[in-house]
Design an enzyme around this catalytic site. Structure first.
Site, mmCIF file in Angstrom:
data_model
loop_
_atom_site.group_PDB
_atom_site.id
_atom_site.type_symbol
_atom_site.label_atom_id
_atom_site.label_comp_id
_atom_site.label_asym_id
_atom_site.label_seq_id
_atom_site.Cartn_x
_atom_site.Cartn_y
_atom_site.Cartn_z
ATOM 1 N N SER A 205 -29.943 22.438 59.201
ATOM 2 C CA SER A 205 -30.240 23.334 60.323
ATOM 3 C C SER A 205 -31.752 23.348 60.575
ATOM 4 O O SER A 205 -32.535 22.935 59.710
ATOM 5 C CB SER A 205 -29.765 24.755 60.002
ATOM 6 N N ASP B 23 -21.680 25.296 52.840
ATOM 7 C CA ASP B 23 -22.619 26.246 52.247
ATOM 8 C C ASP B 23 -22.339 26.409 50.754
ATOM 9 O O ASP B 23 -21.199 26.263 50.305
ATOM 10 C CB ASP B 23 -22.469 27.596 52.973
ATOM 11 N N LEU C 148 -11.692 8.393 63.972
ATOM 12 C CA LEU C 148 -12.234 9.716 63.630
ATOM 13 C C LEU C 148 -13.718 9.714 63.980
ATOM 14 O O LEU C 148 -14.453 8.814 63.562
ATOM 15 C CB LEU C 148 -12.069 9.992 62.125
ATOM 16 N N HIS D 96 -26.632 19.423 46.142
ATOM 17 C CA HIS D 96 -26.528 18.624 47.367
ATOM 18 C C HIS D 96 -25.856 17.274 47.079
ATOM 19 O O HIS D 96 -25.055 16.788 47.862
ATOM 20 C CB HIS D 96 -27.906 18.400 47.991
ATOM 21 N N TRP E 148 -35.912 23.560 57.269
ATOM 22 C CA TRP E 148 -37.274 23.062 57.022
ATOM 23 C C TRP E 148 -38.079 24.032 56.165
ATOM 24 O O TRP E 148 -39.088 23.671 55.563
ATOM 25 C CB TRP E 148 -38.024 22.857 58.343
ATOM 26 N N GLU F 119 -33.535 25.808 60.462
ATOM 27 C CA GLU F 119 -34.104 26.742 59.475
ATOM 28 C C GLU F 119 -34.304 26.073 58.107
ATOM 29 O O GLU F 119 -35.091 26.526 57.292
ATOM 30 C CB GLU F 119 -33.204 27.967 59.309
ATOM 31 N N ASN G 24 -24.267 24.888 48.126
ATOM 32 C CA ASN G 24 -24.700 23.812 47.216
ATOM 33 C C ASN G 24 -25.666 24.346 46.158
ATOM 34 O O ASN G 24 -25.572 24.005 44.975
ATOM 35 C CB ASN G 24 -25.412 22.698 47.995
ATOM 36 N N ARG H 97 -37.311 25.301 53.432
ATOM 37 C CA ARG H 97 -37.085 25.096 51.989
ATOM 38 C C ARG H 97 -38.228 24.299 51.364
ATOM 39 O O ARG H 97 -38.991 23.650 52.078
ATOM 40 C CB ARG H 97 -35.770 24.341 51.796
#
Ligand code: FPP
Length: 256
Positions: free
Chosen positions: A81, A36, A147, A53, A85, A83, A38, A87
């Site tokens: 997320s 969080d 990993l 970003h 979209w 949510e 950016n 933006r």
């Protein structure tokens, strides 16, 4: 202990002193991160949000490398997320493009280092070209075990639970009375991924934002004020040192 400590941290640095505090037999198996800040990072520098970003993608590289060096098995990143979209269209398009670029540039690195990519979320709604790249890299790396980098994309924790219930409702082979927590977990997007031991959130917000709601039931939470583009090896090491100071009781009492 790390064999190649000098390649990993500079002698005499804060990172070195943090690594020396770590007990390598008690590292988290799975670290999950809410990346969080950016946008605020960019705003502080009078740059467009997309530059935040872009800088955030560099932090992703560093977090992946650090986890691999330390021997952490799973790293989950909340990259988009449900949510998100909401933006501006341009920002959303840039986020998908950055991810596509990342996959095109880093696929060889993933293969060479035996990293595996796994995507969780409602992938059908991801733009075609990005979805194709994701599928390609998932397929390319599926047998790697060093990993696992889990990318949460078009992800929502509540959606994940609803989707699991839908799968359960249509599973003719399931005896509903036998359903328990362990079986339920196998219907989640994170099948075959252990629950996170440590959840990191950057930029100081005190929320879980619909991230891995089921899986973080017993995760330790570590929050830093740093914006994600400023998140470096040092911060991950600080989180790990702090994590190891905590007593994880899972509802039990210690000492008995
Ligand atoms: C949160 O900052 C960050 C995101 C929504 C996206 C994360 C994406 C990247 C780091 C870029 C590329 C990703 C990969 C996996 C290579 P924010 O925009 O919500 O910041 P703000 O809260 O300050 O506005």
């Amino acid at each position: 202990m790390l064999e190649n400590l000098k390649d990993f941290v500079k002698p005499g640095s804060e990172e070195e002193s943090l690594v020396k505090q770590l007990d390598f037999s008690r590292l988290p198996r799975h670290v999950a991160v809410i990346m969080d800040g950016n946008g605020r990072w960019a705003k502080k520098r009078k740059l467009p949000r997309v530059e935040g970003h872009r800088a955030g993608a560099k932090s992703v590289r560093q977090a992946v490398e650090t986890c691999a060096h330390l021997g952490i098995e799973y790293l989950t990143l909340y990259a988009f997320s449900k949510e998100n979209w909401k933006r501006p269209k341009k920002e959303v398009a840039t986020l998908w493009r950055l991810l596509e670029e990342y996959l095109k540039n880093e696929d060889k690195v993933l293969v060479k280092n035996k990293f595996r990519l796994k995507v969780i979320g409602q992938i059908e709604a991801i733009p075609d070209s990005t979805r194709k790249e994701l599928k390609r890299v998932e397929e390319l790396t599926k047998n790697n075990t060093r990993l696992t980098v889990v990318l949460a994309l078009n992800y929502g924790g509540r959606d994940e639970i609803v989707d699991a219930v839908k799968k359960i409702a249509t599973d003719k082979n399931l005896d509903i009375d036998s359903l328990n927590e362990e079986k339920f977990s196998q219907y989640l997007y994170t099948i075959h991924v252990p629950d996170p031991d440590l959840l990191i959130r950057t930029s100081g917000e005190l929320r879980v934002s619909n991230f891995l709601l089921w899986q973080i039931a017993y995760a330790e939470i570590w929050i830093t004020q740093e914006f994600w583009p400023d998140f470096r090896k040092k911060h991950l090491l600080q989180a790990l040192v702090d994590y190891q100071k905590r007593e994880r009781r899972f509802g039990d009492i210690y000492p008995r």
